[in-house]
Design a protein around this motif. Sequence first.
Motif, PDB file in Angstrom:
ATOM      1  N   UNK A 187       0.854  -1.188   0.000  1.00  0.00           N
ATOM      2  CA  UNK A 187       0.000   0.000   0.000  1.00  0.00           C
ATOM      3  C   UNK A 187       0.889   1.237   0.000  1.00  0.00           C
ATOM      4  N   UNK A 188       0.388   2.282   0.622  1.00  0.00           N
ATOM      5  CA  UNK A 188       1.108   3.572   0.566  1.00  0.00           C
ATOM      6  C   UNK A 188       2.505   3.472   1.196  1.00  0.00           C
ATOM      7  N   UNK A 189       2.574   2.865   2.384  1.00  0.00           N
ATOM      8  CA  UNK A 189       3.862   2.825   3.083  1.00  0.00           C
ATOM      9  C   UNK A 189       4.798   1.791   2.445  1.00  0.00           C
ATOM     10  N   UNK A 211      -2.356  -7.149  -5.237  1.00  0.00           N
ATOM     11  CA  UNK A 211      -1.154  -6.522  -5.803  1.00  0.00           C
ATOM     12  C   UNK A 211      -1.474  -5.254  -6.590  1.00  0.00           C
ATOM     13  N   UNK A 212      -0.541  -4.331  -6.575  1.00  0.00           N
ATOM     14  CA  UNK A 212      -0.671  -3.104  -7.363  1.00  0.00           C
ATOM     15  C   UNK A 212       0.230  -3.276  -8.586  1.00  0.00           C
ATOM     16  N   UNK A 213      -0.382  -3.724  -9.690  1.00  0.00           N
ATOM     17  CA  UNK A 213       0.416  -4.111 -10.857  1.00  0.00           C
ATOM     18  C   UNK A 213       1.239  -2.964 -11.423  1.00  0.00           C
ATOM     19  N   UNK A 214       0.778  -1.732 -11.175  1.00  0.00           N
ATOM     20  CA  UNK A 214       1.536  -0.571 -11.685  1.00  0.00           C
ATOM     21  C   UNK A 214       2.965  -0.586 -11.159  1.00  0.00           C
ATOM     22  N   UNK A 215       3.105  -0.999  -9.897  1.00  0.00           N
ATOM     23  CA  UNK A 215       4.437  -1.008  -9.283  1.00  0.00           C
ATOM     24  C   UNK A 215       5.328  -2.057  -9.949  1.00  0.00           C
ATOM     25  N   UNK A 216       4.699  -3.166 -10.348  1.00  0.00           N
ATOM     26  CA  UNK A 216       5.459  -4.213 -11.039  1.00  0.00           C
ATOM     27  C   UNK A 216       5.810  -3.752 -12.450  1.00  0.00           C
ATOM     28  N   UNK A 221       9.243  -3.469  -8.408  1.00  0.00           N
ATOM     29  CA  UNK A 221       9.261  -4.700  -7.627  1.00  0.00           C
ATOM     30  C   UNK A 221       8.651  -5.848  -8.423  1.00  0.00           C
ATOM     31  N   UNK A 222       8.817  -7.042  -7.862  1.00  0.00           N
ATOM     32  CA  UNK A 222       8.223  -8.226  -8.492  1.00  0.00           C
ATOM     33  C   UNK A 222       7.366  -8.930  -7.442  1.00  0.00           C
ATOM     34  N   UNK A 223       6.091  -9.181  -7.802  1.00  0.00           N
ATOM     35  CA  UNK A 223       5.220  -9.887  -6.856  1.00  0.00           C
ATOM     36  C   UNK A 223       5.529 -11.380  -6.866  1.00  0.00           C
ATOM     37  N   UNK A 224       5.606 -11.958  -5.672  1.00  0.00           N
ATOM     38  CA  UNK A 224       5.829 -13.404  -5.529  1.00  0.00           C
ATOM     39  C   UNK A 224       4.881 -13.908  -4.438  1.00  0.00           C
ATOM     40  N   UNK A 225       4.899 -15.200  -4.217  1.00  0.00           N
ATOM     41  CA  UNK A 225       4.069 -15.728  -3.129  1.00  0.00           C
ATOM     42  C   UNK A 225       4.705 -15.358  -1.782  1.00  0.00           C
ATOM     43  N   UNK A 226       3.897 -15.473  -0.751  1.00  0.00           N
ATOM     44  CA  UNK A 226       4.415 -15.169   0.595  1.00  0.00           C
ATOM     45  C   UNK A 226       5.612 -16.079   0.912  1.00  0.00           C
ATOM     46  N   UNK A 227       5.481 -17.355   0.545  1.00  0.00           N
ATOM     47  CA  UNK A 227       6.530 -18.326   0.878  1.00  0.00           C
ATOM     48  C   UNK A 227       7.828 -17.973   0.162  1.00  0.00           C
ATOM     49  N   UNK A 228       7.698 -17.613  -1.141  1.00  0.00           N
ATOM     50  CA  UNK A 228       8.908 -17.276  -1.910  1.00  0.00           C
ATOM     51  C   UNK A 228       9.591 -16.055  -1.311  1.00  0.00           C
ATOM     52  N   UNK A 229       8.789 -15.081  -0.948  1.00  0.00           N
ATOM     53  CA  UNK A 229       9.370 -13.867  -0.342  1.00  0.00           C
ATOM     54  C   UNK A 229      10.129 -14.232   0.936  1.00  0.00           C
ATOM     55  N   UNK A 230       9.476 -15.036   1.780  1.00  0.00           N
ATOM     56  CA  UNK A 230      10.113 -15.390   3.063  1.00  0.00           C
ATOM     57  C   UNK A 230      11.414 -16.152   2.837  1.00  0.00           C
ATOM     58  N   UNK A 231      11.427 -16.991   1.794  1.00  0.00           N
ATOM     59  CA  UNK A 231      12.616 -17.814   1.539  1.00  0.00           C
ATOM     60  C   UNK A 231      13.770 -17.010   0.929  1.00  0.00           C
ATOM     61  N   UNK A 232      13.411 -16.012   0.098  1.00  0.00           N
ATOM     62  CA  UNK A 232      14.475 -15.362  -0.676  1.00  0.00           C
ATOM     63  C   UNK A 232      14.993 -14.049  -0.098  1.00  0.00           C
ATOM     64  N   UNK A 233      14.184 -13.393   0.725  1.00  0.00           N
ATOM     65  CA  UNK A 233      14.551 -12.027   1.120  1.00  0.00           C
ATOM     66  C   UNK A 233      15.693 -12.007   2.144  1.00  0.00           C
TER      67      UNK A 233
END
Length: 368
Positions: A187-189, A211-216, A221-233
């Motif tokens: 979102x905004x923050x 997701x806000x596709x404009x940002x992608x 940024x690139x949208x991923x699943x919650x699990x992928x984010x947790x694993x890769x970040x």
Amino acid sequence: MEGDSEEADAEKVREILCNDCIEEEEKAVLKIAFFNTKDYDRIFFTKLEEEKGPGTYNCELTYLESRLTRETASLAAGYDAVCIFVNDDASAEVIDILHQCNIRLILLRCAGFNNVDLEACRKYGITVLRVPAYSPYAVAEHAMAIIQEANRRLHKADRKVRENNFALSGLLGVDLHNKICGVMGTGKIGECFARIAKGYGMNVLAWDPYPNQKLAEEGLLKYVTKEELLQKADLISLHVPLIMGENGTYHLIDKDAIALMKERVMLVNTARGPLIDAEALIDALKQGKFQAVALDVYEGEDENVYNDRSDEALPHSITARLQMFPQLVLTSHQAFFTREAMQAIAVTTMENARNFNEGKDPGNAKVV
Ligand code: NAI
């Protein structure tokens, strides 16, 4: 004929009286009990009134130091509205008392409304208005500031230098450049945080159920699943609202989520404390899972937040246990706290009050 003209005169008198009534109604001052007042609230709200001129908002603020709780709710008697903040208690029980005091409006001086029982407000027809956005930059900038403080051990470094200890042992950090930043909630923050991370040269992954596709599309940024984010970040920052129940965000970061994260990951929370299971976090901190953790909000903060407890011990509290960890930085729900945000909070809160009083559409400030 004479009777007709008398009736016409009477009609005119009725019209004049009625117009007076309407004018009277328009002029009714909205009386607001302003709970949990701090010196800075008084400064920004008073300054606004001085700048805009008295009467601009047609409201009368009474500043009360008490936090809104079951014990203090009856102070609202004689007012039309209460004005509250993040750590006030607007649970069903408190709403019940506010209703008995004839309160018609709850003005939140913040964006989040997880401390308000919305069902109870609906039941009693109490309107709830918030400040949907004041400065997303304030919060996102604070998030990056405190996670860097933790990562580069600036909290320790400052103390050491002041004690003439110029050695670097215990201060080793990691670069952010070329690392992966995971933003949960865009979102905004979250968007602001993603831009700051990008400025550091990080690659940004994001997760958001909406997701806000404009940002992608713009390549932020690139949208991923919650699990992928947790694993890769390498650095995870939370910017979702606290939502209880199924598909909610309560304990979004629990034991299982932490287990998915990389070793030596960094985690920052400026959204709401209960997004992270504090017990699971403390266990993982003990095991050395994190390079850095920075929390502006945390479970158990409510009993301390915005109070000076410097002469007291904090027995059995989560806060006291979190304070043990050298790689952890704590602040006390202050991410919003900039001059710009305080000015915006004062303006929107008073506009919300005026809109309510004049029966105007409050737009996206409306919660209930
Ligand atoms: P926002 O409403 O602009 O963004 C929230 C994002 O969360 C949206 O993208 C939305 O799609 C996503 N979301 C909604 N439901 C969700 C769910 N069930 N699970 C996961 N994501 C969900 O809000 P904004 O302004 O970015 O604020 C985010 C949070 O930051 C607020 O809810 C508030 O709790 C916190 N905050 C903290 C402050 C502080 O001083 N520490 C100050 C201001 C806000």
